[in-house]
Design a protein around this motif. Structure first.
Motif, mmCIF file in Angstrom:
data_model
loop_
_atom_site.group_PDB
_atom_site.id
_atom_site.type_symbol
_atom_site.label_atom_id
_atom_site.label_comp_id
_atom_site.label_asym_id
_atom_site.label_seq_id
_atom_site.Cartn_x
_atom_site.Cartn_y
_atom_site.Cartn_z
ATOM 1 N N GLU A 1 0.832 -1.208 0.000
ATOM 2 C CA GLU A 1 0.000 0.000 0.000
ATOM 3 C C GLU A 1 0.869 1.262 0.000
ATOM 4 O OE1 GLU A 1 -3.017 1.951 3.133
ATOM 5 O OE2 GLU A 1 -3.536 -0.090 2.517
ATOM 6 N N THR A 2 1.929 1.240 0.783
ATOM 7 C CA THR A 2 2.848 2.380 0.842
ATOM 8 C C THR A 2 3.574 2.557 -0.492
ATOM 9 O OG1 THR A 2 3.176 1.947 3.189
ATOM 10 C CG2 THR A 2 4.761 3.400 2.139
ATOM 11 N N LYS A 3 3.980 1.432 -1.089
ATOM 12 C CA LYS A 3 4.653 1.488 -2.390
ATOM 13 C C LYS A 3 3.716 2.044 -3.456
ATOM 14 C CE LYS A 3 7.833 -2.338 -1.640
ATOM 15 N NZ LYS A 3 8.194 -3.712 -2.060
ATOM 16 N N ASP A 4 2.457 1.589 -3.437
ATOM 17 C CA ASP A 4 1.474 2.069 -4.409
ATOM 18 C C ASP A 4 1.231 3.567 -4.250
ATOM 19 O OD1 ASP A 4 1.210 -0.465 -5.477
ATOM 20 O OD2 ASP A 4 -0.623 -0.933 -4.339
ATOM 21 N N ALA A 5 1.126 4.035 -3.009
ATOM 22 C CA ALA A 5 0.891 5.454 -2.756
ATOM 23 C C ALA A 5 2.086 6.289 -3.231
ATOM 24 C CB ALA A 5 0.634 5.697 -1.273
ATOM 25 N N ALA B 1 4.249 5.439 -5.579
ATOM 26 C CA ALA B 1 4.288 5.391 -7.041
ATOM 27 C C ALA B 1 3.241 6.334 -7.634
ATOM 28 C CB ALA B 1 4.061 3.963 -7.523
ATOM 29 N N LYS B 2 2.046 6.353 -7.034
ATOM 30 C CA LYS B 2 0.993 7.243 -7.529
ATOM 31 C C LYS B 2 1.404 8.701 -7.370
ATOM 32 C CE LYS B 2 -3.848 8.433 -7.058
ATOM 33 N NZ LYS B 2 -5.110 8.169 -6.369
ATOM 34 N N ARG B 3 1.983 9.038 -6.206
ATOM 35 C CA ARG B 3 2.434 10.413 -5.957
ATOM 36 C C ARG B 3 3.509 10.807 -6.966
ATOM 37 N NH1 ARG B 3 2.771 10.040 -0.845
ATOM 38 N NH2 ARG B 3 4.863 9.214 -0.758
ATOM 39 N N ALA B 4 4.438 9.899 -7.265
ATOM 40 C CA ALA B 4 5.500 10.176 -8.233
ATOM 41 C C ALA B 4 4.910 10.389 -9.632
ATOM 42 C CB ALA B 4 6.515 9.040 -8.249
ATOM 43 N N ARG B 5 3.915 9.564 -10.020
ATOM 44 C CA ARG B 5 3.276 9.725 -11.334
ATOM 45 C C ARG B 5 2.555 11.070 -11.431
ATOM 46 N NH1 ARG B 5 1.581 4.502 -10.423
ATOM 47 N NH2 ARG B 5 -0.550 5.221 -10.029
ATOM 48 N N LEU B 6 1.830 11.430 -10.366
ATOM 49 C CA LEU B 6 1.104 12.701 -10.375
ATOM 50 C C LEU B 6 2.055 13.891 -10.440
ATOM 51 C CD1 LEU B 6 -1.730 11.949 -7.795
ATOM 52 C CD2 LEU B 6 -1.942 12.181 -10.281
#
Length: 61
Positions: free
Chosen positions: A4-8, A10-15
């Motif tokens: 979950e932390t990795k996904d968050a 990765a999402k923050r980096a993409r945004l």
């Protein structure tokens, strides 16, 4: 690190990357707000090149 932390992260980096590419991120200070003067800015402009290339008989101003 959990999935979950990795996904968050990765999402923050993409945004953040998308915002940077789309021009949505602004610098904290602009060049006009910086303490350096116009002649102290990095890089060379075409005006600087032309001023350096003035023949001696044209004077310095």
């Amino acid at each position: 690190m959990s999935d979950e932390t990795k996904d968050a992260a990765a999402k923050r980096a993409r945004l953040e990357r998308a915002a940077r590419l789309m021009g949505d991120l602004l610098p904290e200070t602009t060049r006009d707000e910086s303490p350096e003067g116009w002649s102290e800015r990095g890089g060379t402009s075409r005006d600087d090149e032309l001023r350096r290339d003035v023949p001696p008989h044209h004077g310095s101003d």
